[in-house]
Design a protein around this motif. Structure first.
Motif, short mmCIF file in Angstrom:
data_model
loop_
_atom_site.label_atom_id
_atom_site.label_comp_id
_atom_site.label_asym_id
_atom_site.label_seq_id
_atom_site.Cartn_x
_atom_site.Cartn_y
_atom_site.Cartn_z
N ASP A 123 -3.47 4.56 -2.16
CA ASP A 123 -4.62 3.96 -1.31
C ASP A 123 -4.81 4.62 -0.22
N GLY A 124 -4.54 5.34 0.33
CA GLY A 124 -4.79 6.66 0.93
C GLY A 124 -4.31 7.81 1.31
N VAL A 125 -4.81 8.91 1.81
CA VAL A 125 -3.95 9.69 2.39
C VAL A 125 -4.18 10.56 3.85
N ALA A 126 -3.63 10.77 4.16
CA ALA A 126 -4.11 11.86 5.14
C ALA A 126 -3.53 12.99 5.02
N VAL A 127 -4.95 14.03 5.73
CA VAL A 127 -4.89 15.38 5.05
C VAL A 127 -5.04 16.04 6.31
N TYR A 164 1.19 -1.04 -0.27
CA TYR A 164 0.51 0.40 0.28
C TYR A 164 1.03 1.37 -0.08
N ARG A 165 0.70 2.93 -0.73
CA ARG A 165 1.07 3.18 -0.39
C ARG A 165 0.31 4.69 -0.33
N PHE A 166 0.70 5.28 0.72
CA PHE A 166 -0.56 6.43 1.66
C PHE A 166 0.33 7.89 1.28
N CYS A 167 0.26 9.16 1.46
CA CYS A 167 0.13 11.17 0.98
C CYS A 167 -0.09 10.79 2.05
N PHE A 168 1.11 11.19 3.18
CA PHE A 168 0.20 12.76 3.54
C PHE A 168 0.56 14.01 3.50
N VAL A 169 -0.43 14.30 3.35
CA VAL A 169 -0.48 15.91 3.18
C VAL A 169 -0.77 17.09 4.52
N ALA A 207 -8.91 5.77 0.32
CA ALA A 207 -9.23 6.61 1.61
C ALA A 207 -8.90 7.64 2.14
N VAL A 208 -9.17 8.78 2.90
CA VAL A 208 -8.72 9.98 3.17
C VAL A 208 -9.56 9.74 4.57
#
Length: 345
Positions: free
Chosen positions: A126-130, A66-71, A151-152
């Motif tokens: 797959d998911g983002v935290a912002v 899984y790959r996630f991005c934190f904004v 997923a956010v």
């Protein structure tokens, strides 16, 4: 001799149920192709042995990645810098679970910029935290991400009307109410004015803290009049200028509550006016700066949220959702800490 729970493996379950390892795996993962009576034997063996699957090992065995991005915000906000450092630490833990984090720095005060950045993540993660601005344009961008299968979770500042999966942060209304109670009690029955500074009311965490603060001040401390809110964009220079003018123009100023960041500028203005001894100053987030201000008596209390807990929680929520694993809601509750000079960790 009984076997310790931690040593029970899926092979033990298969042996106990009298089935193959592949059959036991199919039952535990809810896949079709196993007769009902056989599935019941496997489930009974799981119960008897106290088997607990190693979810991380199962993900690795299946080759799931899984790959996630934190904004996160750009700028000099000390807490957000700490949050970024904790995200980097969390990335090491996630890597062992076949999940990986990228960090994107964006001007979260600009809704068009933030929305465009979120739109650009579609199809890549797959998911983002912002850390999100509660604005219609941003809400639509979040909803579009979710509709595309991403997923956010919102981090620190929420957008509750969006289709985000989860909010990771403190109860900000409660935090504002806590600040008001502390300031009112520290004021010790004095009459006078209270300065209120926000980064921007467009950030929901700032708006909610302001609401909670004014609610308590109006209802429980009528002798303390809250001045019209000043907006600082969380910048030290703006805060220093705001407080310098306030100290000059409001002779009965009793206290200050800073909803967001930029405490260094406020402390500089208070120290320059030699008001640390009689002015009550309440702010947020335990940093190297606020720790020093508490020790010097410039600040009276700091309301804290644990950046490490928030980073790890956001990662756990995203990973659990993507992997279809259970989430312990109690573990993900972010608490409000109150630090004085006397209880600094």
């Amino acid at each position: 001799m009984s076997r310790g729970v931690s040593r029970i493996t899926l092979q033990d379950v298969a042996r106990e149920a009298g089935v193959s390892l592949a059959t036991a795996d199919r039952v535990l993962n809810g896949r079709a192709g196993v007769r009902g009576v056989t599935a019941e034997r496997v489930k009974e063996a799981v119960s008897r042995l106290g088997y607990r699957p190693n979810l991380a090992a199962a993900r690795l065995a299946r080759g799931e990645t899984y790959r996630f991005c934190f904004v996160l915000p750009v700028g000099s906000n000390v807490f957000m810098r700490m949050l970024g450092e904790q995200v980097a630490n969390t990335a090491s833990w996630l890597a062992a679970n076949n999940a990986y984090i990228d960090t994107l720095r964006v001007d979260v005060f600009a809704p068009e910029t933030l929305a465009a950045a979120l739109e650009g993540l579609m199809g890549h993660y797959d998911g983002v935290a912002v850390v999100a601005l509660d604005h219609p344009r941003v809400r639509v961008a979040i909803d579009d991400l979710v509709a595309s299968g991403v997923a956010v979770v919102t981090l620190v500042s929420d957008v509750p009307a969006s289709h985000r999966l989860h909010y990771v942060g403190i109860d900000n209304i409660a935090a504002g109410r806590t600040a008001a109670t502390l300031l009112g009690r520290f004021a010790g029955g004095r009459r006078g004015a209270i300065g209120l500074i926000v980064g921007t009311p467009a950030l929901r965490d700032h708006a909610e803290r302001q609401f909670g603060f004014t609610q308590v001040m109006a209802g429980e401390y009528p002798a303390l009049k809250v001045l019209p809110v000043r907006e600082s964009l969380d910048e030290d220079e703006r805060n220093e200028a705001i407080v310098t003018r306030m100290l000059r123009d409001v002779p009965d100023l009793v206290g200050l509550y800073n909803v967001g960041a930029g405490n260094r500028g406020i402390a500089a203005a208070i120290s320059a006016a030699n008001r640390a001894g009689d002015l009550v100053f309440i702010g947020h987030d335990l940093t190297d700066d606020t720790r020093r201000f508490l020790l010097r008596g410039v600040m009276d209390a700091v309301i804290n949220q644990d950046a490490g807990h928030q980073s790890r929680s956001a990662a756990r929520v995203l990973l659990a959702h993507c992997a279809g694993e259970p989430l312990m809601n109690e573990q993900e509750r972010i608490r409000i800490d109150i630090f004085l000079r006397d209880n600094l960790p």
